[in-house]
Design a protein around this motif. Structure first.
Motif, PDB file in Angstrom:
ATOM      1  N   PHE A  75      -5.456   1.192  -1.854  1.00 12.70           N
ATOM      2  CA  PHE A  75      -6.893   1.296  -1.829  1.00 12.70           C
ATOM      3  C   PHE A  75      -7.834   0.363  -1.465  1.00 12.70           C
ATOM      4  N   PRO A  99     -13.102   6.348   4.699  1.00 13.54           N
ATOM      5  CA  PRO A  99     -13.318   6.584   3.194  1.00 13.54           C
ATOM      6  C   PRO A  99     -13.129   8.097   2.625  1.00 13.54           C
ATOM      7  N   ILE A 100     -13.392   9.093   3.636  1.00  8.48           N
ATOM      8  CA  ILE A 100     -12.946  10.349   3.039  1.00  8.48           C
ATOM      9  C   ILE A 100     -11.467  10.486   2.721  1.00  8.48           C
ATOM     10  N   THR A 149      -9.608   8.079   1.515  1.00  9.61           N
ATOM     11  CA  THR A 149      -9.540   7.405   0.461  1.00  9.61           C
ATOM     12  C   THR A 149      -9.699   8.450  -0.697  1.00  9.61           C
ATOM     13  N   ALA A 150     -10.468   9.463  -0.566  1.00  6.80           N
ATOM     14  CA  ALA A 150     -10.882  10.339  -1.507  1.00  6.80           C
ATOM     15  C   ALA A 150      -9.282  11.270  -1.685  1.00  6.80           C
ATOM     16  N   ALA A 208      -6.882   9.461  -3.394  1.00  7.90           N
ATOM     17  CA  ALA A 208      -7.101   9.333  -4.725  1.00  7.90           C
ATOM     18  C   ALA A 208      -6.647  10.617  -5.605  1.00  7.90           C
ATOM     19  N   LEU A 209      -6.986  11.652  -4.945  1.00  8.88           N
ATOM     20  CA  LEU A 209      -6.599  13.213  -5.397  1.00  8.88           C
ATOM     21  C   LEU A 209      -4.928  13.002  -5.316  1.00  8.88           C
ATOM     22  N   ALA A 244      -3.682  10.963  -8.431  1.00  3.99           N
ATOM     23  CA  ALA A 244      -4.245  11.752  -9.613  1.00  3.99           C
ATOM     24  C   ALA A 244      -3.173  12.963  -9.762  1.00  3.99           C
ATOM     25  N   LEU A 245      -2.968  13.652  -8.638  1.00  5.04           N
ATOM     26  CA  LEU A 245      -1.991  14.845  -8.967  1.00  5.04           C
ATOM     27  C   LEU A 245      -0.572  14.609  -9.083  1.00  5.04           C
ATOM     28  N   GLY A 268       0.171  11.934 -11.073  1.00  2.30           N
ATOM     29  CA  GLY A 268       0.110  11.865 -12.530  1.00  2.30           C
ATOM     30  C   GLY A 268       0.356  13.112 -13.321  1.00  2.30           C
ATOM     31  N   TYR A 269      -0.467  13.968 -12.812  1.00  2.00           N
ATOM     32  CA  TYR A 269      -0.115  15.413 -13.337  1.00  2.00           C
ATOM     33  C   TYR A 269       1.387  15.857 -13.241  1.00  2.00           C
ATOM     34  N   PHE A 282      -5.185  25.466  -5.575  1.00  2.06           N
ATOM     35  CA  PHE A 282      -4.796  25.275  -4.350  1.00  2.06           C
ATOM     36  C   PHE A 282      -4.069  26.542  -3.685  1.00  2.06           C
TER      37      PHE A 282
END
Lengths: 654, 221, 315
Positions: A398, A417-418, A420-421, A424-425, A428-429, A431-432, A580
């Motif tokens: 990051f 940067p996009i 990067t998002a 991040a997704l 986080a996924l 983690g899910y 999704f």
């Protein structure tokens, strides 16, 4: 020094005839530990090259150990030590197939991976690469009586060979008319940008087939569940990394110049792969398939890092390239650790329960406390949570993303940067996915009666998993020390050192470029969290002495409850499935509410299989039918063909 | 880094304009769309006013008034009346794959900024980025026209495109010559009337304002 | 790092821990006023905590050690977060330990523990809450990261104290991009803290619950810790928002006189934000869970626009 290890693997393999899996796997575990030490020691040394007297006449094998290969040897050593110890317990208790054959293939597999890492000419590299592919193929089809496993092995073999061809072609382009296949010659080859691009693309495809980049990932979710758990652990944890090694070797070492769009391509493919893997992992219902897709995701993250490093390096921003590369390598090692750990944990679970489907597990934390606790560490690490190791590499990645606005290209400034998002997704996924994995397997009520008899893993298994978990924790807590050890690699590959930023603050704080930019200290995290827990716990006990009572679960006063009311793996993945949907190929059947015997079924397939592979396969079929026209089966006809070919060739030459 | 205060205000208004265009792209309800359009006109007017006050250019005051009357009051009023007459007050339409459209719009912004960069450096006005935003508004309005199925929404897209053009003119050269501006204003007004009549015609023919029906006009052999 | 720094750090940490329930009480009070109800006392959250701490702990038969550990871990994470965020001063020794990305990681750690513990007993509600929470977090995280991108670009740093420095010391300037980021941040705050419109903090026993569903099996001191951690999280999020978007008043390094002033500023800002939050919660209605992706997608778009606008007009 590395002779010793190589020799050990080499020896262990052919001598193997005994019945005692335990002895040989323990020996190979010692080999793994030795390799770890060798790798660690080799990190600081400058490249040592050597010519072996083996190989074809006039084509001796060249070997060379530089910090980059040392790093991957370290990775191999750490993971293989654990897997070997685990196997000693696993195969002893009779896990699939003829143990002697498995033992042989296992060691050939390990030895060939070492060879890949130390090879210094294309010839040795390809020999090692192919023997690695074959050994792993045989390991995948250990249970060759099952048709599905044979199919999985076949797909793996086909994709692996496609990749091998691409790699061979890449080497062919790289040597460009010199007809010497040593890597040294390739480094000095005066390659034009165009040919460089061709070589890079071929390498990306070739190594991508092994690593599982997006359209070529297809074999991974098939092969991993098919193989015995220690083998999947090794394939996922280590073999995928040899492909990353190859890509790094070609793109940073053998190719002397980089062009920015290669990096952008790698970045885009990496992000797509990571996203794809994360979404698919979230909807899986089979433990090992879930982990396989999670491997795809992690490989995507690694490729993202490679791409970013390439972009930075192409613009001569070497320091930033070093940060991105640090993130990449760190993630390679991390993934080798926690994915191996988790695959071993699934191995232990399968051994204890004979179940692989997530829908039939549950509540194992009570039955298998050791496996559960160690798997929890792996789960937290892979979910990228501080203060464990997964977070360090993600943090570094990051940070390098956040530094991208310094690039002198305003399109990239805004697009990266996009990305990067998206990353991040993905994080986080993941983690899910990991909450789902751990929660469904180890928590809640057991979904089957038979699970109540599950037993915890044996000593060997615990030691193996404990070793990996300890590495996860250590790498998470003192990243600075480890990054300092990696520094020679950055100097060698991108010509920048991270020393200044790493030495700028104390060993407790990781910084990417400078402490003003950002810093992160896992030690402080751990200390404060532990301190608060201890102080809080003691304080509460001191001032509020209350008793504890066990009672039936509250569950909103619902009263009756049984194991089937919990979320299954499918239920847990349902929101992801819904959101999704576009990316999945869903085959779902909802029963009508009036159906007296309602049945629900839902199957998820990889759309890429349908849209890319099946058409290609059809095309190949059709083409081969065309070729079939000229085949008559009569020898005279074939002789005529040969004759005509000969004439044609003569005509060409004259 | 330190742009003068006026420049900062213009930047802020430009940012708000971009936000409004995005909101219009995502807005499903027709009535809200018209409100957004009026808001867009208001921001545009304010922007022109700021430029006019700072530069003391008298012709810009005229365009401020023109804008105020035409784009904040008259056109929205006509549109609302139209919607009333066509009985579309509660109409909402589905906007296809919204995330995809949004991403395309973001790409358009990046594209137009990079295209506009050399031009705005030549222009030498106070603010550099506004031309890029103006261009982006034009392109996004165009995108809105492409993605909508209902005729009224398309007209709003068209009008918002004109707003973007006007903003581009203000930010690049401090307004167009008076004659051109008047001409355009008149054009827009007339166009709206014609569209209005056209809508009634479409509806009489097809009983709907869905422009997919126009595909049926093609000769079928 | 001198003794006074450590003292400052300690004071701030304890202050945050002590004040968090008060902030929650204030939000509840404002909300009650806005909804024409008579409000509970400001101190009500403290009373609830005290009551829970004194109560006995009832655990389900099959509850494992994970369920019992989770409240402590979650609470400790939030305390650490409260120590890192510059609430009254910027030169905190711990603030070096984490930048905004590490903070996000810290929140993720707490969340994963909570979600895992919710699955421990194996009730339908627990798993439902767990999966919804993870879903919302997965969607909120990209938006949150994009929100952080813009101030990080302006401040050339992802460390909160440095961002605060940039904004408080530089010349006053209008940052339209920051306005966008602020709106997006508020939306993420609502989602991450289980507020209306994403989740309703005052429901219990409802099929739509998210956060509460995860806490169903807790009682006694465990529940107290979880609730306290939740209040702390809300306060930390507000503090991050203050540091990013309203940093004026936070004491600069070595500015000991500024600390009392910063305290007053902090109280005023927290009160204002709390009131605003209550207003938002009164105006909005809770949305369906599958509307949440759209909501957070909007936050994401706003943050991306903010970043683009920074490139367009401010760079």
């Amino acid at each position: 020094m590395f002779w010793l290890a190589l020799g050990l693997f080499g020896l262990a393999a052919p001598v193997e005839r005994g019945r005692h899996a335990r002895l040989f796997f323990s020996l190979s575990a010692i080999g793994g530990v030795v390799l770890t030490v060798v790798g660690l020691a080799g990190l600081g040394n400058w490249p040592q090259a050597m010519v072996l007297g083996l190989g074809l006449p006039d084509l001796p094998f060249h070997v060379r150990v530089d910090p980059l290969s040392s790093f991957f040897i370290l990775l191999l050593g750490v993971a293989s030590a654990a897997v070997s110890v685990f196997s000693a317990g696993y195969f002893e208790r009779g896990g699939g197939g003829d143990i002697r054959l498995v033992c042989l293939q296992y060691h050939v597999f390990l030895a060939s991976m070492v060879m890949v890492l130390v090879a210094d000419d294309a010839y040795l590299f390809m020999v090692a690469w192919e023997s690695m592919a074959l050994a792993s193929y045989f390991l995948v089809i250990t249970d060759h009586r099952v048709a599905e496993i044979r199919r999985a092995g076949f797909i793996y073999l086909v994709v692996a060979h496609l990749g091998a061809i691409a790699i061979l072609l890449a080497f062919g382009v790289l040597q460009l008319g010199q007809w010497t296949y040593t890597f040294d010659a390739m480094r000095n080859a005066p390659l034009s940008t165009g040919w460089g691009a061709v070589a890079f693309l071929l390498a990306l495809i070739g190594f991508g087939a092994k690593a599982g980049f997006l359209p070529l990932h297809i074999w991974l979710p098939e092969a991993h569940p098919a193989a015995p758990s220690p083998v999947s652990a090794l394939m996922s944890g280590v073999m995928l990394k040899t492909a990353v090694y190859g890509l790094l070797r070609v793109s940073f070492d053998l190719l002397q110049v980089q062009v920015w769009w290669w990096g952008v391509l790698a970045l885009a493919v990496g992000l797509a792969t990571a996203f794809y893997g994360a979404v698919f992992a979230a909807v899986q219902t089979d433990m090992k398939r879930l982990l396989a897709y999670s491997s795809i995701e992690n490989i995507g993250v690694i490729l993202t890092g490679v791409g970013l490093a390439l972009v930075f390096h192409a613009y001569a921003m070497n320091l930033l390239a070093a940060v991105a590369l640090a993130a990449t390598l760190y993630h390679c090692l991390n993934h080798a650790l926690f994915k191996t750990l988790l695959f071993l944990a699934t191995g232990a679970v399968m051994h204890a329960t004979r179940q692989r489907s997530l829908g039939k597990l549950g509540g194992l934390i009570g039955r298998m406390p050791w496996v559960a606790a160690l798997a929890l560490i792996g789960t937290l690490a892979i979910a990228g949570l501080p203060p464990l190791n997964g977070f360090v590499s993600e943090w570094l990645l990051f940070q390098s993303f956040l530094l991208s606005p310094g690039l002198p290209n305003s399109y990239l400034n805004m697009f990266i940067p996009i990305g990067t998002a998206l990353l991040a997704l993905v994080v986080a996924l993941s983690g899910y996915v990991m909450v789902k994995f751990f929660g469904v397997v180890f928590l809640g009520l057991p979904r089957e009666e038979s699970l109540r008899e599950a037993h915890d893993a044996g000593m060997a298994e615990r030691v193996a998993m404990g070793w990996l978990a300890a590495w996860c924790v250590v790498l998470g807590l003192v990243p600075v020390l480890f990054l300092r050890a990696l520094d020679p690699i950055f100097q060698l590959m991108v010509g920048a050192t991270l020393r200044d930023s790493l030495d700028a603050s104390s060993w407790m704080f990781v910084t990417a470029v400078s402490p003003e930019q950002a810093s992160y200290s896992p030690i402080v995290f751990l200390l404060v969290i532990v301190a608060v827990i201890v102080l809080g716990g003691l304080g509460l006990r001191r001032w509020f002495s209350v008793q504890r009572r066990r009672a039936p679960a509250w569950d909103c006063g619902f009263g009756k409850r049984n194991a089937r009311m919990q979320d299954t793996a499918e239920g847990y993945g349902q929101p992801i499935k819904q959101i999704f949907q576009v990316f999945l190929r869903l085959d779902r059947h909802h029963p009508s509410p009036f159906d007296p015997r309602p049945r629900y079924h839902s199957r998820i397939e990889d759309p890429i299989w349908e849209r890319l592979y099946v058409p290609v396969a059809r095309l190949v079929d059709r083409l081969s039918a065309l070729v079939g026209v000229v085949q008559h089966g009569r020898i005279a006809v074939y002789l005529v063909y040969s004759f005509l070919t000969l004439l044609l060739l003569l005509a060409l030459i004259l | 880094m330190s742009t003068p205060l006026v420049g900062q205000i213009i930047n802020l208004l430009a940012a708000v304009l971009l936000l409004i265009v995005f909101a219009m792209l995502a807005q499903r309800r027709l009535l809200r769309l018209i409100h957004l359009f009026a808001l867009q006109g208001a921001v545009l007017t304010l922007n022109t006013l700021v430029v006019a006050v700072t530069l003391h250019q008298s012709h810009l005051y005229f365009s401020v008034i023109l804008n105020l009357v035409l784009k904040v009051i008259v056109l929205p009023w006509i549109l609302i009346r139209l919607v009333d007459r066509l009985d579309l007050r509660r109409d909402a339409e589905s906007v296809g794959n919204l995330p995809l459209i949004m991403l395309v719009a973001v790409v358009l912004v990046i594209l137009s900024f990079n295209v506009a960069l050399p031009i705005s450096e030549l222009a030498g006005t106070m603010t550099r980025g506004t031309l890029g935003i103006a261009m982006a508004s034009v392109l996004i309005s165009f995108l809105m026209m492409i993605t909508r199925r209902k005729a009224v929404a398309q007209v709003i897209g068209f009008l918002s495109m004109e707003n973007g053009l006007f903003f581009a003119a203000t930010s690049a050269t401090y307004g167009m010559p008076m004659v051109v501006e008047l001409g355009i204003a008149l054009d827009v007004l007339v166009a709206t009337f014609i569209f209005g009549i056209f809508f009634f015609q479409i509806r009489e023919t097809f009983d709907s304002l869905d422009i997919r029906n126009l595909e049926n006009l093609k000769d079928r052999e | 790092m001198s003794f006074s720094h450590v003292l400052l750090q300690l004071i701030q940490g304890l202050l945050a821990v002590a004040l968090a329930p008060l902030v929650l009480g204030w939000v509840n009070q404002c909300r009650a006023w806005l909804q024409n109800r008579s409000a509970p006392s400001l101190l009500q959250p403290y009373r609830v905590l005290l009551k829970l701490l004194r109560k006995e702990i009832v655990l389900a038969h099959n509850a494992s050690w994970l369920l019992r550990c989770a409240p402590y871990v979650v609470f400790a994470c939030m305390v650490l977060a409260a120590c890192i965020v510059p609430l009254v001063a910027t030169d905190l020794p711990f603030s070096l330990a984490a930048d905004v990305i590490a903070l996000v990681g810290l929140f993720a750690l707490a969340r994963v523990f909570m979600a895992l513990a919710a699955m421990d007993v194996g009730t339908a509600f627990g798993t439902l809450g767990s999966r919804r929470e993870m879903l919302i977090a997965a969607l909120a995280e990209p938006a949150l990261l994009m929100v952080f991108f813009t101030p990080a670009l302006i401040g050339h740093s992802t460390a909160l104290p440095n961002i605060v420095e940039t904004f408080t010391t530089g010349p006053l300037q209008l940052y339209p991009s920051m306005a966008f980021a602020a709106v997006a941040f508020i939306m993420v705050l609502l989602a991450e803290n289980a507020r209306i419109p994403v989740d309703n903090p005052s429901t219990h026993l409802e099929l739509t619950m998210v956060h509460e569903a995860m806490l169903l099996e807790y009682s006694g001191r465990h529940l107290a810790l979880m609730d306290w951690a939740h209040a702390l999280k809300l306060m930390v999020y507000m503090a991050i928002g203050i540091a990013l978007f309203l940093p004026w008043g936070i004491a600069r390094p070595h500015d000991w006189l500024g600390v009392p002033l910063a305290l007053i500023a902090m109280v005023v800002k927290l009160m204002a934000i709390g009131a605003g939050l209550a207003l938002l919660e009164t105006l909005a209605a809770k949305m369906r869970i599958f509307k949440v992706p759209e909501f957070l997608g909007m936050a994401f778009m706003l943050a991306v626009l903010g970043m683009l606008i920074h490139f367009l007009v401010e760079a």
